[in-house]
Enzyme design. Structure first.
Site, PDB file in Angstrom:
ATOM      1  N   SER A  19       0.842  -1.186   0.000  1.00 19.82           N
ATOM      2  CA  SER A  19       0.000   0.000   0.000  1.00 19.82           C
ATOM      3  C   SER A  19       0.877   1.235   0.000  1.00 19.82           C
ATOM      4  CB  SER A  19      -0.917   0.007   1.233  1.00 19.82           C
ATOM      5  OG  SER A  19      -1.685   1.188   1.286  1.00 19.82           O
ATOM      6  N   LYS A  63     -15.059  -7.287  -4.277  1.00 23.14           N
ATOM      7  CA  LYS A  63     -16.119  -6.971  -5.234  1.00 23.14           C
ATOM      8  C   LYS A  63     -16.101  -5.472  -5.562  1.00 23.14           C
ATOM      9  CE  LYS A  63     -18.973  -4.497  -2.656  1.00 23.14           C
ATOM     10  NZ  LYS A  63     -19.506  -3.167  -3.011  1.00 23.14           N
TER      11      LYS A  63
END
Length: 308
Positions: A36, A90
């Site tokens: 990240s 998702k």
């Protein structure tokens, strides 16, 4: 068997709120690294990018991609070609067509690819599916309304092309719908409302049907204030079945039914551990296909600009 050594790519809100607690509660898998640019975890190996992580030689077996959907395909391809199993948050991608090459890559490399639909693991979903396998559905009404400022504060990517806008939460309803109904559904019409300064819709209504003529209507809104609404009501020949609070609750003709406790993301990771053990993938694109079809058929209106 040794635990699956997992790296999270993209340590944002969803990773912190859901993935980290679920990982801590799931046997057979452990978090060993984070990739990240903007966040790190104490005691966990940190890298700025997935490419940096893979080049480092850090021992990992799998990655969970928690980045925005735009650009996720390249990350998944990179991980699979490096011999890593892949979990896709998702929606699994920004487009439908980009997923088939990833499925092929997983097959070629012998790795597991899991396109998660967390709402399918809500406690009401499988009981509803079993009920509807016996009871004939007559009509379905979806009401899915939430406050984007609460759930996606400052996340501008959601309003860009591929960010899905109101379909980011709305696809959760569609993932439940496509799981519980006996027959596949298709979009017959849609109305999408686009803020004047956004490339993705802030509200939508959809009409769907199945081959047997079942009518489904969905009302999606990203500007709900106060109580949030995540309900699916199914009228059947045995009464009205309602999945509420995103599938956390289930009732039949107003009478609550007993359900196990909510454990969506823990169930996702338990399923992933099983998929890896069995050498299988799980990539269902039906919810994303419905969203794509809604964009194809929609009547579009421009509404007031959106500002956080």
């Amino acid at each position: 068997m040794s635990p699956i050594r997992l790296a999270i790519v993209g340590l944002g809100k969803i990773a912190r709120d859901q993935h980290l607690p679920a990982l801590a509660a799931t046997p057979g898998i452990e978090l060993v690294a984070v990739a990240s640019r903007n966040a790190a975890l104490d005691g966990v190996a940190h890298f700025a990018t997935l490419a940096e992580l893979l080049a480092s030689g850090e021992a990992i077996d799998a990655v969970a991609l928690c980045t925005p959907p735009q650009g996720r395909r390249e990350l998944a391809e990179m991980a699979l070609r490096a011999g890593k199993h892949v979990i896709l948050e998702k929606p699994p991608g920004a487009t439908v067509s980009e997923l088939a090459p990833l499925v092929a890559a997983a097959q070629e490399t012998g790795r597991t690819l899991f396109a998660t639909w967390h709402s399918r693991f809500a406690p009401a979903v499988e009981p509803a599916r079993a009920f509807l396998a016996e009871a004939a559905p007559r009509a379905v009404t979806i009401t899915w309304k939430e406050d984007v400022r609460v759930w996606h504060p400052g996340q501008r990517w959601i309003w860009e092309p591929g960010g899905l806008g109101v379909f980011d939460p709305g696809i959760n309803a569609l993932s439940i719908l496509t799981r519980i109904l006996p027959l596949p559904v298709f979009v017959t019409g849609a109305d999408l409302a686009f803020p004047a300064n956004c490339a993705s819709p802030i509200a939508a209504t959809l009409d769907l049907a199945d081959a047997g003529g079942l009518a489904v209507h969905a009302d999606l809104d990203f500007l709900q204030t106060g109580p949030q609404t995540w309900d699916i009501a199914v009228e059947t020949d045995r009464g009205t079945l309602v999945l509420s609070k995103g599938g956390a609750l289930l009732s039949l003709d107003g009478q609550p039914l007993d359900l196990p406790p909510e454990a969506e993301y823990a169930s996702i990771y338990a399923h992933f551990v099983q998929l890896v053990a069995e050498g299988r993938s799980d990539v269902d694109l039906a919810p994303l296909q419905l969203v794509a079809d809604a964009f194809l058929l929609a009547r579009r209106t421009i509404v007031a600009p959106f500002h956080d």
